[in-house]
Write a protein that holds these residues in place. Structure first.
Motif, PDB file in Angstrom:
ATOM      1  N   SER A 155     -73.185  41.692 -23.170  1.00 26.40           N
ATOM      2  CA  SER A 155     -74.038  42.753 -23.715  1.00 26.40           C
ATOM      3  C   SER A 155     -74.253  43.800 -22.635  1.00 26.40           C
ATOM      4  CB  SER A 155     -75.374  42.183 -24.196  1.00 26.40           C
ATOM      5  OG  SER A 155     -76.072  41.585 -23.126  1.00 26.40           O
ATOM      6  N   GLY A 156     -74.597  45.016 -23.092  1.00 27.13           N
ATOM      7  CA  GLY A 156     -74.931  46.071 -22.147  1.00 27.13           C
ATOM      8  C   GLY A 156     -73.768  46.921 -21.681  1.00 27.13           C
ATOM      9  N   PHE A 157     -72.578  46.656 -22.184  1.00 27.15           N
ATOM     10  CA  PHE A 157     -71.421  47.476 -21.852  1.00 27.15           C
ATOM     11  C   PHE A 157     -70.439  47.408 -23.025  1.00 27.15           C
ATOM     12  CE2 PHE A 157     -68.297  44.147 -20.770  1.00 27.15           C
ATOM     13  CZ  PHE A 157     -69.118  43.056 -20.528  1.00 27.15           C
ATOM     14  N   THR A 158     -69.426  48.279 -22.994  1.00 28.99           N
ATOM     15  CA  THR A 158     -68.457  48.363 -24.092  1.00 28.99           C
ATOM     16  C   THR A 158     -67.438  47.239 -23.938  1.00 28.99           C
ATOM     17  OG1 THR A 158     -68.765  50.765 -24.113  1.00 28.99           O
ATOM     18  CG2 THR A 158     -66.888  49.879 -25.355  1.00 28.99           C
ATOM     19  N   TYR A 159     -67.763  46.115 -24.496  1.00 25.77           N
ATOM     20  CA  TYR A 159     -66.980  44.894 -24.328  1.00 25.77           C
ATOM     21  C   TYR A 159     -65.503  45.107 -24.655  1.00 25.77           C
ATOM     22  CZ  TYR A 159     -65.446  40.084 -25.284  1.00 25.77           C
ATOM     23  OH  TYR A 159     -64.759  38.892 -25.310  1.00 25.77           O
ATOM     24  N   THR A 160     -65.223  45.867 -25.693  1.00 21.02           N
ATOM     25  CA  THR A 160     -63.833  46.026 -26.146  1.00 21.02           C
ATOM     26  C   THR A 160     -62.974  46.817 -25.174  1.00 21.02           C
ATOM     27  OG1 THR A 160     -64.575  47.908 -27.466  1.00 21.02           O
ATOM     28  CG2 THR A 160     -64.357  45.786 -28.594  1.00 21.02           C
TER      29      THR A 160
END
Length: 127
Positions: A25-30
């Motif tokens: 969480s907290g960032f653009t995982y993809t």
């Protein structure tokens, strides 16, 4: 706030299986390459496996090839490590890590090139 939360560790006998999970969480995982590392007491942090953003390119250390499987579910922002045929030498703290995709997979086998880290989950394999 960036978070990587691992779960699924535990104690098993040799030959057993465990499935580790890492929820981000907290960032653009993809957009992030994901990896699993492990560290046993007195040893340096060791690369175990990596997976690209799309999940179609997976890499493994020779020591776990054929026994471990990495995967990711981008809809759930979760990375998995299925560990089968566990051996006592697999005993370690296991960490998931993330890095913004920019280079080839080999770049991400060096733990110094990963940006975000989880707190770790302990895996203990008894003989």
């Amino acid at each position: 706030q960036v978070q990587l939360v691992e779960s699924g560790g535990g104690s098993v006998q040799a030959g057993g299986s465990l499935r580790l999970s890492c929820t981000a969480s907290g960032f653009t995982y993809t957009s992030y390459y994901m990896g699993w590392f492990r560290q046993a007491p007195g040893n340096e942090r060791e690369w175990v496996s990596s997976i690209n953003t799309g999940g179609d390119d997976t890499r493994y250390a020779d020591s776990v090839k054929g026994r471990f499987t990495i995967s990711r579910d981008n809809a759930k922002s979760t990375t998995y490590l299925q560990m089968n045929s566990l051996k006592p030498e697999d005993t370690a703290m296991y960490y998931c890590a993330a890095a913004y995709t920019r280079f080839s997979w080999s770049y991400y086998t060096d733990y110094r090139h990963l940006t975000y880290w989880g707190q770790g989950t302990q895996v203990t394999v008894s003989s």
